[in-house]
Design a protein around this motif. Structure first.
Motif, PDB file in Angstrom:
ATOM      1  N   GLY A  53       0.804  -1.212   0.000  1.00 43.95           N
ATOM      2  CA  GLY A  53       0.000   0.000   0.000  1.00 43.95           C
ATOM      3  C   GLY A  53       0.840   1.266   0.000  1.00 43.95           C
ATOM      4  O   GLY A  53       0.494   2.252  -0.661  1.00 43.95           O
ATOM      5  N   TYR A  54       1.977   1.233   0.695  1.00 48.18           N
ATOM      6  CA  TYR A  54       2.852   2.406   0.689  1.00 48.18           C
ATOM      7  C   TYR A  54       3.447   2.626  -0.695  1.00 48.18           C
ATOM      8  O   TYR A  54       3.576   3.770  -1.160  1.00 48.18           O
ATOM      9  CB  TYR A  54       3.967   2.226   1.715  1.00 48.18           C
ATOM     10  N   ALA A  55       3.826   1.552  -1.362  1.00 47.79           N
ATOM     11  CA  ALA A  55       4.380   1.690  -2.710  1.00 47.79           C
ATOM     12  C   ALA A  55       3.357   2.267  -3.677  1.00 47.79           C
ATOM     13  O   ALA A  55       3.682   3.127  -4.508  1.00 47.79           O
ATOM     14  CB  ALA A  55       4.873   0.328  -3.207  1.00 47.79           C
ATOM     15  N   LEU A  56       2.110   1.816  -3.585  1.00 42.70           N
ATOM     16  CA  LEU A  56       1.072   2.342  -4.471  1.00 42.70           C
ATOM     17  C   LEU A  56       0.712   3.787  -4.151  1.00 42.70           C
ATOM     18  O   LEU A  56       0.354   4.554  -5.046  1.00 42.70           O
ATOM     19  CB  LEU A  56      -0.178   1.466  -4.379  1.00 42.70           C
ATOM     20  N   ALA A  57       0.790   4.168  -2.897  1.00 41.77           N
ATOM     21  CA  ALA A  57       0.373   5.514  -2.503  1.00 41.77           C
ATOM     22  C   ALA A  57       1.455   6.556  -2.742  1.00 41.77           C
ATOM     23  O   ALA A  57       1.143   7.718  -3.019  1.00 41.77           O
ATOM     24  CB  ALA A  57      -0.028   5.516  -1.032  1.00 41.77           C
ATOM     25  N   ARG A  58       2.727   6.181  -2.651  1.00 44.59           N
ATOM     26  CA  ARG A  58       3.797   7.174  -2.667  1.00 44.59           C
ATOM     27  C   ARG A  58       4.657   7.145  -3.936  1.00 44.59           C
ATOM     28  O   ARG A  58       5.388   8.098  -4.187  1.00 44.59           O
ATOM     29  CB  ARG A  58       4.704   6.964  -1.448  1.00 44.59           C
ATOM     30  N   PHE A  59       4.590   6.097  -4.733  1.00 43.70           N
ATOM     31  CA  PHE A  59       5.451   5.993  -5.901  1.00 43.70           C
ATOM     32  C   PHE A  59       4.612   5.886  -7.163  1.00 43.70           C
ATOM     33  O   PHE A  59       3.509   5.319  -7.152  1.00 43.70           O
ATOM     34  CB  PHE A  59       6.375   4.769  -5.804  1.00 43.70           C
ATOM     35  N   ASP A  60       5.135   6.411  -8.250  1.00 45.67           N
ATOM     36  CA  ASP A  60       4.530   6.299  -9.574  1.00 45.67           C
ATOM     37  C   ASP A  60       5.444   5.450 -10.454  1.00 45.67           C
ATOM     38  O   ASP A  60       6.643   5.740 -10.578  1.00 45.67           O
ATOM     39  CB  ASP A  60       4.351   7.682 -10.211  1.00 45.67           C
ATOM     40  N   PHE A  61       4.876   4.414 -11.050  1.00 43.02           N
ATOM     41  CA  PHE A  61       5.648   3.557 -11.951  1.00 43.02           C
ATOM     42  C   PHE A  61       4.777   3.199 -13.134  1.00 43.02           C
ATOM     43  O   PHE A  61       3.560   3.416 -13.130  1.00 43.02           O
ATOM     44  CB  PHE A  61       6.154   2.296 -11.230  1.00 43.02           C
ATOM     45  N   ARG A  62       5.380   2.614 -14.124  1.00 41.83           N
ATOM     46  CA  ARG A  62       4.730   2.484 -15.423  1.00 41.83           C
ATOM     47  C   ARG A  62       3.513   1.573 -15.361  1.00 41.83           C
ATOM     48  O   ARG A  62       2.497   1.843 -15.996  1.00 41.83           O
ATOM     49  CB  ARG A  62       5.738   1.957 -16.446  1.00 41.83           C
ATOM     50  N   ILE A  63       3.584   0.484 -14.657  1.00 44.18           N
ATOM     51  CA  ILE A  63       2.490  -0.501 -14.658  1.00 44.18           C
ATOM     52  C   ILE A  63       1.595  -0.341 -13.426  1.00 44.18           C
ATOM     53  O   ILE A  63       0.915  -1.293 -13.036  1.00 44.18           O
ATOM     54  CB  ILE A  63       3.053  -1.931 -14.730  1.00 44.18           C
ATOM     55  N   LYS A  64       1.582   0.838 -12.844  1.00 46.73           N
ATOM     56  CA  LYS A  64       0.782   1.041 -11.636  1.00 46.73           C
ATOM     57  C   LYS A  64      -0.701   0.844 -11.910  1.00 46.73           C
ATOM     58  O   LYS A  64      -1.404   0.175 -11.150  1.00 46.73           O
ATOM     59  CB  LYS A  64       1.041   2.433 -11.077  1.00 46.73           C
ATOM     60  N   GLY A  65      -1.194   1.420 -13.004  1.00 53.38           N
ATOM     61  CA  GLY A  65      -2.607   1.257 -13.332  1.00 53.38           C
ATOM     62  C   GLY A  65      -2.972  -0.181 -13.622  1.00 53.38           C
ATOM     63  O   GLY A  65      -4.012  -0.679 -13.176  1.00 53.38           O
ATOM     64  N   ALA A  66      -2.112  -0.889 -14.358  1.00 49.83           N
ATOM     65  CA  ALA A  66      -2.374  -2.298 -14.655  1.00 49.83           C
ATOM     66  C   ALA A  66      -2.326  -3.147 -13.390  1.00 49.83           C
ATOM     67  O   ALA A  66      -3.110  -4.094 -13.229  1.00 49.83           O
ATOM     68  CB  ALA A  66      -1.367  -2.802 -15.687  1.00 49.83           C
ATOM     69  N   PHE A  67      -1.413  -2.797 -12.485  1.00 54.91           N
ATOM     70  CA  PHE A  67      -1.311  -3.547 -11.240  1.00 54.91           C
ATOM     71  C   PHE A  67      -2.570  -3.359 -10.387  1.00 54.91           C
ATOM     72  O   PHE A  67      -3.089  -4.330  -9.811  1.00 54.91           O
ATOM     73  CB  PHE A  67      -0.072  -3.096 -10.476  1.00 54.91           C
ATOM     74  N   MET A  68      -3.068  -2.137 -10.314  1.00 49.89           N
ATOM     75  CA  MET A  68      -4.292  -1.882  -9.564  1.00 49.89           C
ATOM     76  C   MET A  68      -5.480  -2.613 -10.181  1.00 49.89           C
ATOM     77  O   MET A  68      -6.325  -3.163  -9.481  1.00 49.89           O
ATOM     78  CB  MET A  68      -4.562  -0.385  -9.517  1.00 49.89           C
ATOM     79  N   LEU A  69      -5.529  -2.634 -11.512  1.00 49.54           N
ATOM     80  CA  LEU A  69      -6.606  -3.360 -12.192  1.00 49.54           C
ATOM     81  C   LEU A  69      -6.520  -4.855 -11.914  1.00 49.54           C
ATOM     82  O   LEU A  69      -7.550  -5.518 -11.708  1.00 49.54           O
ATOM     83  CB  LEU A  69      -6.537  -3.088 -13.696  1.00 49.54           C
ATOM     84  N   ALA A  70      -5.312  -5.388 -11.885  1.00 50.14           N
ATOM     85  CA  ALA A  70      -5.150  -6.813 -11.584  1.00 50.14           C
ATOM     86  C   ALA A  70      -5.596  -7.126 -10.154  1.00 50.14           C
ATOM     87  O   ALA A  70      -6.216  -8.174  -9.898  1.00 50.14           O
ATOM     88  CB  ALA A  70      -3.696  -7.222 -11.786  1.00 50.14           C
ATOM     89  N   LEU A  71      -5.285  -6.227  -9.222  1.00 52.62           N
ATOM     90  CA  LEU A  71      -5.734  -6.438  -7.845  1.00 52.62           C
ATOM     91  C   LEU A  71      -7.254  -6.454  -7.754  1.00 52.62           C
ATOM     92  O   LEU A  71      -7.840  -7.290  -7.060  1.00 52.62           O
ATOM     93  CB  LEU A  71      -5.167  -5.341  -6.937  1.00 52.62           C
ATOM     94  N   LEU A  72      -7.895  -5.537  -8.464  1.00 50.90           N
ATOM     95  CA  LEU A  72      -9.353  -5.484  -8.438  1.00 50.90           C
ATOM     96  C   LEU A  72      -9.969  -6.715  -9.096  1.00 50.90           C
ATOM     97  O   LEU A  72     -10.946  -7.275  -8.603  1.00 50.90           O
ATOM     98  CB  LEU A  72      -9.843  -4.207  -9.116  1.00 50.90           C
ATOM     99  N   CYS A  73      -9.407  -7.125 -10.223  1.00 48.24           N
ATOM    100  CA  CYS A  73      -9.950  -8.284 -10.936  1.00 48.24           C
ATOM    101  C   CYS A  73      -9.764  -9.577 -10.149  1.00 48.24           C
ATOM    102  O   CYS A  73     -10.548 -10.517 -10.297  1.00 48.24           O
ATOM    103  CB  CYS A  73      -9.292  -8.410 -12.310  1.00 48.24           C
TER     104      CYS A  73
END
Length: 303
Positions: free
Chosen positions: A119-139
């Motif tokens: 959660g800290y990595a998602l909240a504080r860092f921006d990386f290229r596959i962040k959106g895809a990673f969040m979508l994978a978590l939701l799916c």
């Protein structure tokens, strides 16, 4: 001089004098808020009916657990503890309770630590596959656990972890992590980055700033995530049934299933086992209710 104004109904109304402050408009009865006219019984009656409907199954379970076998009384008197003694001593519920507690606490700790880092990595860092990673978590939340039983069983068999409580802990943690990471990420976003930057200026490292500044503010969120991880692992039946075959390794949900025979059911023992299984969950929510509500309120609105 003030002039007289005639209204539509024929009555006279005096206009305000020049320079005088405007009078406050009268509130019409029809414009009053709806809840001002609600009587208390209109609130308490549906709440009472809902509470009664919810508590009746618990009362029925407690009634079967404490009344003697063969009794048909709707009042738990005279009471007996024979059913609790039977399931605790003869049906190995003491061992089941210990195993469930180990699985629940281990799942709570593992889920909280890994979700905190993710959660800290998602909240504080921006990386290229962040959106895809969040979508994978939701799916991943749409995948039933039953579909993963065969691959998980093969993985644990190759790792020689069948009949081990560690296999259940890993499986429970994996299925709790996606939602937990998303929730923790929302909690961390509510903490201003300026607080960490101030700690960096004072000479703290990123980890020290996180430990001393951010982590204390995440207590309600961590309690909310950890409590749901514990309750889910405590009540989950499928993983313990598939990965644990020895009786001394089974958990309470599997132990309750052993009380149901092919031809008959010991209702007293089953109800007593249900009460034993429900007590820890009730105690946990009774102590963390304040933190639980605060945590979800903090995660619902971004500050």
């Amino acid at each position: 001089m003030t002039a007289l104004l005639t209204e539509k109904n024929g009555t006279a109304r005096r206009s305000p004098a020049p320079g005088s402050p405007p009078s406050s408009p009268r509130r019409r009865p029809g414009r009053e808020r709806a809840f001002d006219d609600v009587q208390r019984w209109q609130i308490y009656l549906p709440l009472g009916l809902y509470l009664l409907f919810t508590l009746i199954p618990f009362y029925w379970m407690l009634l079967f657990a404490v009344r003697p076998a063969g009794s048909t009384s709707l009042v738990p008197w005279p009471m007996t503890g024979a059913h609790f003694s039977k399931v605790w001593n003869e049906r190995s519920f003491a061992v089941f309770f210990q195993n469930s507690m180990i699985v629940g606490v281990a799942t709570l700790v593992a889920t909280t630590l890994v979700a905190l880092a993710g959660g800290y990595a998602l909240a504080r860092f921006d990386f290229r596959i962040k959106g895809a990673f969040m979508l994978a978590l939701l799916c991943s939340q749409f995948i039933p656990g039953a579909l993963m039983l065969v691959p998980l069983f093969e993985i644990f068999r190759n790792l020689q972890m069948i009949n081990s409580l560690g296999s259940v802990v890993i499986a429970e943690t994996v299925f709790q992590l996606p939602l937990s990471i998303i929730l923790i990420s929302g909690f961390i976003k509510n903490v201003p980055v300026s607080l960490e930057e101030a700690a960096w200026v004072d000479g703290c490292s990123r980890f020290t700033a996180f430990r001393t500044v951010v982590l204390p503010l995440l207590r309600p969120g961590l309690i909310a995530v950890g409590s749901f991880a514990f309750v889910h692992s405590w009540n989950h039946f499928l993983f313990a049934l598939m990965f644990l075959s020895e009786q001394d390794k089974q958990t309470i949900p599997v132990g309750l299933n052993t009380l149901i025979g092919a031809d008959s059911v010991d209702l007293g023992a089953l109800a007593a086992g249900g009460v034993i299984a429900a007590v820890p969950v009730v105690i946990v929510f009774a102590f963390i209710q304040k933190w639980l509500v605060t945590g979800f309120s903090a995660g619902a609105v971004k500050g």
